[in-house]
Design an enzyme around this catalytic site. Structure first.
Site, PDB file in Angstrom:
ATOM      1  N   TYR A  61       0.887  -0.810   0.185  1.00 49.68           N
ATOM      2  CA  TYR A  61       0.546  -0.193  -0.582  1.00 49.68           C
ATOM      3  C   TYR A  61       0.812   0.992  -0.009  1.00 49.68           C
ATOM      4  CZ  TYR A  61      -3.538  -2.757   1.478  1.00 49.68           C
ATOM      5  OH  TYR A  61      -4.501  -4.247   1.670  1.00 49.68           O
ATOM      6  N   PRO A 206     -14.827  -5.185   2.331  1.00 50.20           N
ATOM      7  CA  PRO A 206     -16.340  -5.614   3.416  1.00 50.20           C
ATOM      8  C   PRO A 206     -17.786  -5.070   3.229  1.00 50.20           C
ATOM      9  CG  PRO A 206     -14.753  -3.863   4.863  1.00 50.20           C
ATOM     10  CD  PRO A 206     -14.304  -4.707   3.783  1.00 50.20           C
ATOM     11  N   GLY A 209     -19.929  -0.730  -2.963  1.00 50.95           N
ATOM     12  CA  GLY A 209     -20.979   0.443  -3.992  1.00 50.95           C
ATOM     13  C   GLY A 209     -22.255  -0.668  -4.408  1.00 50.95           C
TER      14      GLY A 209
END
Length: 282
Positions: A61, A206, A209
């Site tokens: 990341y 989790p 949209g």
């Protein structure tokens, strides 16, 4: 807003089941630093002050940015379990490339220790199986890092049941991190193994949209009953769905963080949980 989720034990450390995913603290497309690093530090501080004691990140990341920000903000705190991952590369072209070479993993753990400002990584996860490297070789490396004291607990990610069982032959697997949400329950069989052996199951992505929109009518009906949002219902469903599920919704926005934490205070009825559970088959 206080995190009121139930607790779960990872290697003798008790955490609240609702955690925080730190991927979104990086720059656009998860590459480079954010425009405002002070704001990223503030979100991390807000999360911990609100009772979040489980933070998940990865060396890819940024790469390295999320770990650095966490190290700068939190250091090596006893009251926060920080999980990171190795075995996946991120490039400027936006690709995620599996890289499970044992020598690479041994190098990466040293970089992660430095960025996180700790002597031992609380939970170190193999990010993704690499088709070019025998899975057992990669897992054995994580087991050796644990034996060397560089890693406290070991987790795996993006695995099948067979790969999870292979990993368990080499190391005590504390957690599994697979994609899982209202619309994607392809890892339901992996979750069942985790429930059987009391292994923490960390659902990445989790909240989706598109799923919230697709099932908006049902989610809105439940949300209206609790003066909540669709997203909060989705998170509350994950917490109610299984006692080993550890959702880690991520954000760089303080209001969004507060909304996610509020989901820990949402108590769905058994009927509401079942209604959401049944959505996948519609």
């Amino acid at each position: 807003m206080e995190n009121e989720s139930d607790t779960f034990e990872i290697g003798g450390t008790t955490i609240h089941r609702l955690g925080f995913g730190a991927m979104r603290l990086c720059g656009e497309e998860i590459i480079g630093p954010p425009d405002d690093e002070d704001a990223a530090h503030a979100v991390l501080e807000q999360a911990v002050e609100s009772g979040i004691d489980f933070i998940d990140t990865a060396d890819s990341y940024g790469p390295g940015v999320s770990e650095r920000l966490i190290g700068e903000t939190l250091g090596d705190r006893d009251d926060v379990l920080v999980a990171t991952k190795a075995g996946l590369l991120r490039n400027r072209g936006g690709e995620w490339l599996a890289h499970g070479d044992p020598d690479y993993i041994r190098n990466q753990v040293l970089a992660s220790l430095d960025r996180l400002r700790t002597d031992t990584i609380d939970l170190y996860q193999f990010h993704r199986p690499d088709d070019d490297v025998p899975y057992e070789d990669s897992i054995q490396t994580f087991a050796e890092l644990q034996d060397d004291g560089l890693v406290d607990q070991v987790g795996v990610s993006n695995v099948s049941v067979e790969q999870l069982e292979t990993a368990r032959d080499h190391v005590d697997v504390a957690t599994v991190q697979n994609r899982y949400n209202i619309g994607d329950r392809s890892s339901a069989d992996v979750l069942e193994v985790c429930e059987e052996h009391d292994i923490g199951f960390i659902p990445w992505a989790p909240i989706n949209g598109d799923d919230l929109d697709e099932h908006g009518e049902t989610l809105d009906e439940i949300a209206d009953t609790h003066d909540a949002t669709r997203r909060q219902v989705g998170l509350a469903w994950l917490l109610a769905h299984s006692d080993v599920v550890l959702p880690i919704p991520g954000t760089s926005d303080p209001d969004h963080l507060e909304s996610n934490i509020a989901a820990s205070q949402l108590s769905l009825s058994a009927d509401e949980v079942q209604r959401v559970t049944d959505l996948e088959s519609e």
